[in-house]
Structure formats: structure tokens, C-alpha cells
Design a protein around this motif. Structure first.
Motif, PDB file in Angstrom:
ATOM      1  N   UNK A  14       0.837  -1.205   0.000  1.00 36.28           N
ATOM      2  CA  UNK A  14       0.000   0.000   0.000  1.00 36.28           C
ATOM      3  C   UNK A  14       0.871   1.255   0.000  1.00 36.28           C
ATOM      4  N   UNK A  15       0.270   2.367  -0.403  1.00 35.03           N
ATOM      5  CA  UNK A  15       0.952   3.662  -0.338  1.00 35.03           C
ATOM      6  C   UNK A  15       1.097   4.102   1.114  1.00 35.03           C
ATOM      7  N   UNK A  16       2.075   4.934   1.350  1.00 32.82           N
ATOM      8  CA  UNK A  16       2.282   5.480   2.697  1.00 32.82           C
ATOM      9  C   UNK A  16       1.101   6.373   3.070  1.00 32.82           C
ATOM     10  N   UNK A  17       0.577   6.169   4.277  1.00 37.53           N
ATOM     11  CA  UNK A  17      -0.576   6.939   4.745  1.00 37.53           C
ATOM     12  C   UNK A  17      -0.131   8.302   5.262  1.00 37.53           C
ATOM     13  N   UNK A  18      -1.056   9.252   5.304  1.00 37.78           N
ATOM     14  CA  UNK A  18      -0.836  10.619   5.801  1.00 37.78           C
ATOM     15  C   UNK A  18       0.269  11.331   5.041  1.00 37.78           C
ATOM     16  N   UNK A  19       0.439  10.991   3.769  1.00 42.08           N
ATOM     17  CA  UNK A  19       1.450  11.620   2.919  1.00 42.08           C
ATOM     18  C   UNK A  19       0.812  11.924   1.569  1.00 42.08           C
ATOM     19  N   UNK A  20       1.067  13.108   1.055  1.00 43.25           N
ATOM     20  CA  UNK A  20       0.549  13.505  -0.247  1.00 43.25           C
ATOM     21  C   UNK A  20       1.248  12.728  -1.358  1.00 43.25           C
ATOM     22  N   UNK A  21       0.490  12.352  -2.399  1.00 44.94           N
ATOM     23  CA  UNK A  21       1.046  11.612  -3.533  1.00 44.94           C
ATOM     24  C   UNK A  21       0.568  12.255  -4.833  1.00 44.94           C
ATOM     25  N   UNK A  22       1.422  12.288  -5.839  1.00 49.82           N
ATOM     26  CA  UNK A  22       1.015  12.706  -7.179  1.00 49.82           C
ATOM     27  C   UNK A  22       0.571  11.421  -7.877  1.00 49.82           C
ATOM     28  N   UNK A  23      -0.714  11.232  -7.958  1.00 46.79           N
ATOM     29  CA  UNK A  23      -1.292   9.955  -8.374  1.00 46.79           C
ATOM     30  C   UNK A  23      -0.755   9.468  -9.718  1.00 46.79           C
ATOM     31  N   UNK A  24      -0.678  10.338 -10.709  1.00 43.92           N
ATOM     32  CA  UNK A  24      -0.252   9.908 -12.041  1.00 43.92           C
ATOM     33  C   UNK A  24       1.227   9.481 -12.053  1.00 43.92           C
ATOM     34  N   UNK A  25       2.001   9.879 -11.031  1.00 43.85           N
ATOM     35  CA  UNK A  25       3.420   9.518 -10.978  1.00 43.85           C
ATOM     36  C   UNK A  25       3.703   8.308 -10.088  1.00 43.85           C
ATOM     37  N   UNK A  26       2.679   7.752  -9.451  1.00 44.74           N
ATOM     38  CA  UNK A  26       2.871   6.600  -8.557  1.00 44.74           C
ATOM     39  C   UNK A  26       3.318   5.373  -9.340  1.00 44.74           C
ATOM     40  N   UNK A  27       2.903   5.301 -10.577  1.00 43.95           N
ATOM     41  CA  UNK A  27       3.161   4.113 -11.391  1.00 43.95           C
ATOM     42  C   UNK A  27       3.725   4.546 -12.737  1.00 43.95           C
ATOM     43  N   UNK A  28       4.663   3.758 -13.248  1.00 44.07           N
ATOM     44  CA  UNK A  28       5.276   4.049 -14.549  1.00 44.07           C
ATOM     45  C   UNK A  28       4.802   3.031 -15.579  1.00 44.07           C
ATOM     46  N   UNK A  29       5.018   3.358 -16.834  1.00 47.11           N
ATOM     47  CA  UNK A  29       4.736   2.403 -17.900  1.00 47.11           C
ATOM     48  C   UNK A  29       5.894   1.416 -17.981  1.00 47.11           C
ATOM     49  N   UNK A  30       5.572   0.179 -18.339  1.00 42.97           N
ATOM     50  CA  UNK A  30       6.578  -0.839 -18.556  1.00 42.97           C
ATOM     51  C   UNK A  30       6.327  -1.411 -19.946  1.00 42.97           C
ATOM     52  N   UNK A  31       7.362  -1.569 -20.736  1.00 42.99           N
ATOM     53  CA  UNK A  31       7.210  -2.036 -22.119  1.00 42.99           C
ATOM     54  C   UNK A  31       6.424  -3.343 -22.185  1.00 42.99           C
ATOM     55  N   UNK A  32       5.433  -3.378 -23.061  1.00 45.42           N
ATOM     56  CA  UNK A  32       4.622  -4.572 -23.328  1.00 45.42           C
ATOM     57  C   UNK A  32       3.996  -5.160 -22.071  1.00 45.42           C
ATOM     58  N   UNK A  33       3.554  -4.289 -21.147  1.00 50.35           N
ATOM     59  CA  UNK A  33       3.037  -4.810 -19.880  1.00 50.35           C
ATOM     60  C   UNK A  33       1.899  -3.968 -19.321  1.00 50.35           C
TER      61      UNK A  33
END
Length: 121
Positions: A14-33
Motif C-alpha cells: 500500500x501507499x504510505x498513509x498521511x502523505x501527499x502523492x502525485x497519483x499519475x506519478x505513482x506508477x510508470x509504464x513498462x514495455x509490453x506490460x
């Protein structure tokens, strides 16, 4: 890897609680996946963020619970009960419980998936 015939990567931490996150940057693209990261997981439901590389989608499935899918980057086609729905960044759709659905490849995109397990379906 979580799937035998596709490149699907699952991160259940899980993401760290009580901390702001930039949602679109939490995950990256991976080739063919397809990459899936858990934001929060509870017995009453869960929230995940997913990234899809070009040409990648999800095969047809049916869930016993309502699911909310929200596109946060790019565009996607979500097919529910054989009806195509074209969504782009900022748009969302509720996939009803027990409705056959799948995500068709439509270029790279990221989405948040929220499943509510009410127990009354």
C-alpha cells in the motif's frame, strides 16, 4: 509476474498513509506490460492504480462487485456488456457488478480502479 500468458506486474504494497502523492506519478509504464499497484486494500474494497503500455489491455472478466474506473492519463476503451465506452483523462465509469467487461488497448494510459465490496450483491 501475476499472469501466465501476459506481462502483468502486481505490487500489493500500500501507499504510505498521511502523505501527499502525485497519483499519475505513482506508477510508470513498462514495455509490453500492464502494471498494477495497490493504493489501499481492505476487506470492504480496494483501490488500485494501473498503467497499460500500447497494445496492452485486460481480458474479459466479471466481478461480483461494482467497480469504478477513472482514466488519469491517456485514453481507453472499456467494454461493458458488449457496449464500447471511450474514456479520456479525467473521465470515469461505473462497471456494474456481474457485467462482463474488458479493457481494449488504445495506446498508453493510466487508470484508477476502485472496487466496493458491499456484500449485498
Amino acid at each position: 509476474m501475476d499472469n501466465n500468458d501476459k506481462n502483468e506486474y502486481l505490487d500489493n504494497s500500500e501507499l504510505e498513509k498521511s502523505k501527499s502523492h502525485i497519483i499519475v506519478e505513482i506508477i510508470e509504464y513498462m514495455a509490453n506490460a500492464v502494471v498494477i499497484k495497490t493504493i489501499i486494500k481492505k476487506s470492504t474494497g480496494n483501490i488500485s492504480i494501473m498503467s497499460f503500455d500500447s497494445g496492452e489491455g485486460l481480458t474479459e472478466k466479471t466481478s461480483p462487485f461494482d467497480t469504478f474506473a477513472q482514466i488519469i492519463e491517456g485514453k481507453a476503451e472499456i467494454v461493458i456488456d458488449s457496449k464500447s465506452n471511450y474514456l479520456e483523462s479525467g473521465q470515469g465509469i461505473i462497471i456494474p457488478a456481474h457485467a462482463p467487461n474488458f479493457i481494449k488497448p488504445n495506446g498508453r494510459f493510466k487508470m484508477i480502479q476502485t472496487i466496493i465490496k458491499s456484500g449485498y450483491e
